[in-house]
Design a protein around this motif. Structure first.
Motif, PDB file in Angstrom:
ATOM      1  N   CYS A 124      34.093 -52.659  -2.906  1.00 46.03           N
ATOM      2  CA  CYS A 124      33.097 -53.468  -3.616  1.00 46.03           C
ATOM      3  C   CYS A 124      33.826 -54.255  -4.696  1.00 46.03           C
ATOM      4  N   TYR A 144      35.431 -47.795   0.425  1.00 44.55           N
ATOM      5  CA  TYR A 144      34.763 -47.159   1.561  1.00 44.55           C
ATOM      6  C   TYR A 144      35.654 -47.240   2.792  1.00 44.55           C
ATOM      7  N   GLU A 202      32.079 -45.731   6.752  1.00 48.87           N
ATOM      8  CA  GLU A 202      31.141 -45.677   5.630  1.00 48.87           C
ATOM      9  C   GLU A 202      30.572 -47.061   5.346  1.00 48.87           C
ATOM     10  N   GLY A 257      28.088 -48.034   7.944  1.00 53.17           N
ATOM     11  CA  GLY A 257      26.844 -47.292   7.760  1.00 53.17           C
ATOM     12  C   GLY A 257      25.913 -47.912   6.734  1.00 53.17           C
ATOM     13  N   CYS A 258      26.457 -48.687   5.825  1.00 52.64           N
ATOM     14  CA  CYS A 258      25.586 -49.335   4.835  1.00 52.64           C
ATOM     15  C   CYS A 258      25.667 -50.866   4.935  1.00 52.64           C
ATOM     16  N   ASN A 259      25.944 -51.339   6.174  1.00 52.83           N
ATOM     17  CA  ASN A 259      25.970 -52.780   6.469  1.00 52.83           C
ATOM     18  C   ASN A 259      26.894 -53.558   5.543  1.00 52.83           C
ATOM     19  N   SER A 267      27.464 -53.361   2.503  1.00 52.32           N
ATOM     20  CA  SER A 267      26.917 -53.611   1.165  1.00 52.32           C
ATOM     21  C   SER A 267      27.139 -52.352   0.338  1.00 52.32           C
ATOM     22  N   CYS A 268      27.601 -52.513  -0.878  1.00 45.80           N
ATOM     23  CA  CYS A 268      27.928 -51.384  -1.751  1.00 45.80           C
ATOM     24  C   CYS A 268      26.697 -50.519  -1.990  1.00 45.80           C
ATOM     25  N   GLY A 269      26.891 -49.218  -1.881  1.00 43.12           N
ATOM     26  CA  GLY A 269      25.806 -48.275  -2.119  1.00 43.12           C
ATOM     27  C   GLY A 269      25.412 -48.184  -3.582  1.00 43.12           C
ATOM     28  N   ASN A 270      26.282 -48.642  -4.491  1.00 44.40           N
ATOM     29  CA  ASN A 270      25.986 -48.592  -5.924  1.00 44.40           C
ATOM     30  C   ASN A 270      25.273 -49.843  -6.427  1.00 44.40           C
ATOM     31  N   ASP A 308      24.827 -52.914  -4.284  1.00 44.05           N
ATOM     32  CA  ASP A 308      24.339 -53.758  -3.185  1.00 44.05           C
ATOM     33  C   ASP A 308      25.175 -55.023  -2.958  1.00 44.05           C
TER      34      ASP A 308
END
Length: 174
Positions: free
Chosen positions: A121, A128, A132, A135-137, A139-142, A144
């Motif tokens: 990110c 990631y 990983e 799994g979230c396309n 986009s950062c899980g923190n 976006d």
């Protein structure tokens, strides 16, 4: 035979011992009476170091095979007394064991870096693996934010160099 004084006089072993037992532990080693076995109470009295610090240091050294004790029981009171002696000659084996553990960890980390593709990110710096990120396309899980590909070649190369240097120091063929 290596003495405790010799260990604390050598920069390399003193640095290891300092990391292990700190300044108070080094002081105990420097004042530890030569030869024989001593109770922790005797050592605290002779060295003028706090009893708890003496015990902590001795147990730490025992955990690294640098001290050993013999337990005796007072037949009248039932109290146990631990008589301690140093085993400074074990230090090189202890350091080698720790270096082998570090080598295993570095090899595993190097393999992880080499076997994975990474994304990062650009805003919060979270890294990631490809799976990983997928799994979230991506986009950062923190936050976006859209992730960027992360070139980890410098990390992998640094790890390989550390592994090779450690193997060289341990006389292990690559």
């Amino acid at each position: 035979m290596v003495t405790a004084k010799e260990l604390i006089d050598r920069d390399s072993t003193r640095a290891y011992l300092f990391r292990l037992i700190g300044e108070v532990g080094i002081e105990l080693l420097s004042k530890f009476p030569e030869g024989g076995e001593f109770s922790d109470e005797d050592l605290a009295e002779k060295t003028e170091i706090n009893l708890n610090s003496v015990r902590h240091t001795l147990y730490t050294l025992y955990g690294k095979k640098l001290a050993e004790y013999r337990r005796i029981k007072n037949s009248e009171t039932g109290w146990l007394t631990y008589l301690w002696k140093l085993k400074p000659g074990n230090i090189y084996g202890t350091i080698s064991e720790e270096m082998l553990e570090i080598l295993e960890t570095l090899e595993a980390r190097a393999k992880y870096e080499e076997m994975n593709d990474f994304y990062i990110c650009p805003v919060c710096g979270v890294r990631y693996t490809f799976d990983e990120a997928l799994g979230c396309n991506f986009s950062c899980g923190n936050c976006d934010e859209k992730m960027d590909h992360f070139d980890n070649e410098l990390i992998a190369e640094a790890l390989r160099k550390r592994v090779d240097l450690l193997k060289e120091n341990l006389n292990i063929a690559s």
